[in-house]
Design a protein around this motif. Structure first.
Motif, PDB file in Angstrom:
ATOM      1  N   VAL A 190       0.831  -1.203   0.000  1.00  0.00           N
ATOM      2  CA  VAL A 190       0.000   0.000   0.000  1.00  0.00           C
ATOM      3  C   VAL A 190       0.868   1.256   0.000  1.00  0.00           C
ATOM      4  O   VAL A 190       0.589   2.223  -0.721  1.00  0.00           O
ATOM      5  N   ALA A 191       1.947   1.228   0.802  1.00  0.00           N
ATOM      6  CA  ALA A 191       2.851   2.389   0.834  1.00  0.00           C
ATOM      7  C   ALA A 191       3.522   2.601  -0.514  1.00  0.00           C
ATOM      8  O   ALA A 191       3.692   3.740  -0.971  1.00  0.00           O
ATOM      9  N   ALA A 192       3.913   1.487  -1.185  1.00  0.00           N
ATOM     10  CA  ALA A 192       4.545   1.611  -2.500  1.00  0.00           C
ATOM     11  C   ALA A 192       3.578   2.197  -3.523  1.00  0.00           C
ATOM     12  O   ALA A 192       3.946   3.072  -4.319  1.00  0.00           O
ATOM     13  N   LEU A 193       2.319   1.720  -3.492  1.00  0.00           N
ATOM     14  CA  LEU A 193       1.324   2.273  -4.418  1.00  0.00           C
ATOM     15  C   LEU A 193       1.064   3.748  -4.121  1.00  0.00           C
ATOM     16  O   LEU A 193       0.923   4.564  -5.034  1.00  0.00           O
ATOM     17  N   GLY A 194       0.983   4.083  -2.831  1.00  0.00           N
ATOM     18  CA  GLY A 194       0.797   5.481  -2.475  1.00  0.00           C
ATOM     19  C   GLY A 194       1.966   6.339  -2.926  1.00  0.00           C
ATOM     20  O   GLY A 194       1.783   7.461  -3.411  1.00  0.00           O
TER      21      GLY A 194
END
Length: 679
Positions: free
Chosen positions: A583-587
């Protein structure tokens, strides 16, 4: 010229080097108390030398010159630690290499090596202390190293350090959520998780032997030994006279030192074989939770007397026959455990047996006057009216009465005792600290053929008014006695209470004389304010211990339970952490795309103008400036496109305007209303 003006006039390389030296000094400073003295002095000398070279603009020394301090550093490490491996030797060597590397800081590659060593040295501070103070100091060091790293990647011009600091702060803030997620969810798998503790250096607290005078030294140490939270509605503690936290028990005496009988600290196989079948408790148990500071020893401190094992995460615990609780490894980190104890108890054999004989033995050639006193008490008709009856309690009470009425004094400064410590206390000095009193009392009991031994631990403490925890300090270290009475077993007798009842009843501790600095501070800050500030700091520090240092795998799994997992495991921790990372990478990817769209609005507006002209049949290269584009517009479209050409010229002027954002908004609005040529 002021110092600030002098520094500002320096070349950028000199300025940046001096800043980096200050940061490196800050990183190394907390380790001065654990580094060998020669290492601290050598590192300071090397960095001062480097600073002088930068300030004066002198050339750096050659590699052959640097070989001399390098050889000294390696030889000194080998001589001090007998190795270059392990925690202490490794940290000493890495500090030396960091200081030496500053003297060959010629290219960016050398700077990157310095940054790497600096970050590693910063982390090595936590090998010795994980306190809140250390964490705060290393946070400042992190910002300093990041600022220097950012500044090193700004090669053009003379950018102010404040600009690099803002960038470094932004980087740290952006990384904070990831750091928090890793801290909360990265699986902690003992024994891999934790800080290495390969030496016994820096040990503080109770010792495995007791020499008359060493507990008085502990009384000068006001650091926290443990914190206790009692499981009562208001956190109230039991009566103050019951707060005896049991530690090592000493049953053999060689005339100089007291030693444990068995098991000795570390003899785990024999300790496990012991059973405690003679512990008898009554009344209601006292339930409490202890946060124990590291003391590099394998014992836990519990209230007398605990029947069941204390709940310690990751440690096996067991109790010896003398009621001391041990663990299978030394306590090298902050440990938290729950326990319950009974303040009313009896233990040991109720009838005489051969095992008690060791508790009546005394070394020959020591304390002859105490032996004579014992014989005198045995022959006293008032103390022994009927030789056929057991008069042990009368003899114990007589010794306590002698302490109460004989002019004996409880003091931190009794002087240095000689060979016959008991004789000096009973007949000459008549003053001492708790171990002087307890040792002399036990020697007298044994001379009376009464089984007796010394118990060390902590007695008392004080309640922090901020977090309501009971704080026990090293200055609460105490020694008391246990005597064996027929039909009752081992009974606690605190002879210090006979000399100074306030020590065990009202916690009237002896205080070490204050130094000049403490006395001066006392004239500036009122004692009440100082006490309140201390209570606040200790409450904050305890919260750090509880929620950060003591954040164990069990608490990680409790977090997953609160998130809805029925039976969480470390695999679930890994899964949740992986989901958060994705999720952090996508964000981050979305943020990058958005930021790219926001990059240089002037260029985006110029690109839109180029697209409009391409639709009208005028294709211009991406490298063509607005003025050249305006000339081509006029050449191809003539007067009808004069407004477009004027708009392009204004766009070029805005590029160099002092406040381009204001005029750019007007040009953006005109872009939509202007009459662009058509094909």
């Amino acid at each position: 010229m002021s110092l600030r003006q002098t520094l500002h006039a320096l070349p950028r390389d000199a300025r940046d080097t001096l800043f980096l030296l200050v940061v490196i000094a800050w990183v190394i400073a907390p380790q001065v108390n654990v580094l060998p003295a020669w290492a601290s002095l050598l590192a300071a000398g090397l960095m001062l030398w480097r600073g002088w070279l930068a300030f004066k603009g002198r050339p750096l020394p050659t590699r052959w010159v640097l070989a001399v301090p390098l050889v000294i550093a390696v030889a000194g490490t080998l001589y001090t630690h007998r190795t270059i491996l392990g925690r202490d030797a490794g940290v000493t060597l890495i500090v030396m290499l960091l200081a030496l590397k500053m003297l060959e800081l010629r290219a960016r590659r050398d700077a990157l090596v310095v940054f790497f060593l600096g970050f590693f040295t910063m982390l090595s501070n936590f090998f010795f202390s994980q306190s809140l103070f250390t964490a705060a100091a290393m946070l400042v060091a992190l910002l300093g190293l990041l600022t220097a790293l950012v500044n090193a990647h700004m090669p053009v011009g003379r950018p102010p350090l404040s600009q690099a600091l803002r960038t470094a702060g932004t980087m740290a803030l952006l990384g904070a959520p990831i750091m928090a997620a890793l801290f909360m969810l990265f699986p902690r798998m003992a024994p891999l998780w934790g800080m290495p503790s390969d030496t016994m250096s820096g040990r503080s607290g109770l010792s495995g032997v007791m020499k008359v005078g060493n507990i008085a030294e502990l009384a000068l140490d006001d650091t926290v030994a443990m914190r206790v939270r009692f499981d009562t509605p208001d956190g109230a503690a039991p009566p103050q006279s019951d707060l005896y936290f049991r530690g090592p028990v000493f049953g053999t005496f060689d005339g100089v030192e007291w030693h444990p009988v068995s098991p000795r600290p570390g003899d785990y196989s024999q300790a496990r074989a012991n059973t405690v079948a003679n512990l008898r408790v009554q009344g209601q148990p006292v339930r409490y939770e202890v946060t124990l500071e590291p003391h590099q020893r394998p014992w836990l401190l519990l209230l007398d007397a605990a029947v069941d094992k204390p709940a310690v995460a990751g440690m096996d615990t067991f109790m010896t026959q003398d009621l001391q609780w041990l663990t299978t490894r030394a306590v090298t980190d902050v440990v938290r455990y729950k326990a319950e104890s009974y303040t009313q108890f009896a233990h040991g054999p109720s009838t005489p047996n051969a095992a008690l004989r060791i508790y009546t033995e005394l070394p020959t050639g020591f304390n002859p006057r105490t032996l004579a006193l014992a014989q005198q008490m045995r022959n006293d008709p008032a103390l022994n009216p009927n030789p056929a009856q057991d008069n042990t309690e009368a003899l114990v009470n007589a010794a306590l009465t002698r302490l109460r009425t004989g002019g004996y004094v409880y003091t931190l400064e009794p002087g240095v005792y000689g060979q016959h410590t008991a004789d000096e206390f009973w007949f000459d000095r008549k003053e001492g600290f708790c171990e002087h009193i307890s040792s002399a009392f036990v020697v007298l009991m044994r001379a009376l053929d009464i089984p007796a031994r010394i118990v060390t631990g902590y007695q008392g403490g004080d309640r922090n008014p901020v977090d309501k925890l009971w704080t026990v300090r090293q200055s609460d270290a105490h020694a008391w006695a246990e005597v064996w009475l027929s039909g009752r077993g081992w009974v606690r007798v605190d002879p210090t209470g006979a000399v100074s009842p306030g020590r065990t009843g009202a916690f009237q501790r002896l205080r070490a004389p204050q130094g000049a600095f403490a006395t001066a501070m006392g004239t500036v800050i009122s004692p009440g304010l100082a006490q309140n500030l201390r209570a606040v700091w200790e409450a904050v520090n305890n919260s750090w211990n509880q929620w950060v240092l003591n954040y164990t795998q069990s608490r990680q799994l409790d977090l997953l339970k609160s998130l809805g997992f029925d039976s969480p495991s470390w695999q679930d921790l890994t899964m949740v952490l992986g989901i958060l990372i994705i999720v952090a990478a996508l964000g981050g990817m979305g943020w990058s795309l958005w930021e790219r769209s926001q990059h240089d609005p002037w260029l985006r507006l110029l690109a839109r103008a180029r697209q409009r002209l391409a639709r009208a049949g005028l294709v211009v290269p991406d490298t063509l400036p607005p003025r050249a584009m305006a000339e081509r517009v006029q050449a191809q479209f003539g007067a009808p496109a004069a407004a477009v050409a004027e708009w392009l010229l204004r766009l070029e002027r805005v590029r160099y305007a002092p406040h381009p954002e204001t005029a750019l908004g007007d040009l953006r609005r005109e872009f939509r209303s202007i009459a662009w040529p058509r094909s």
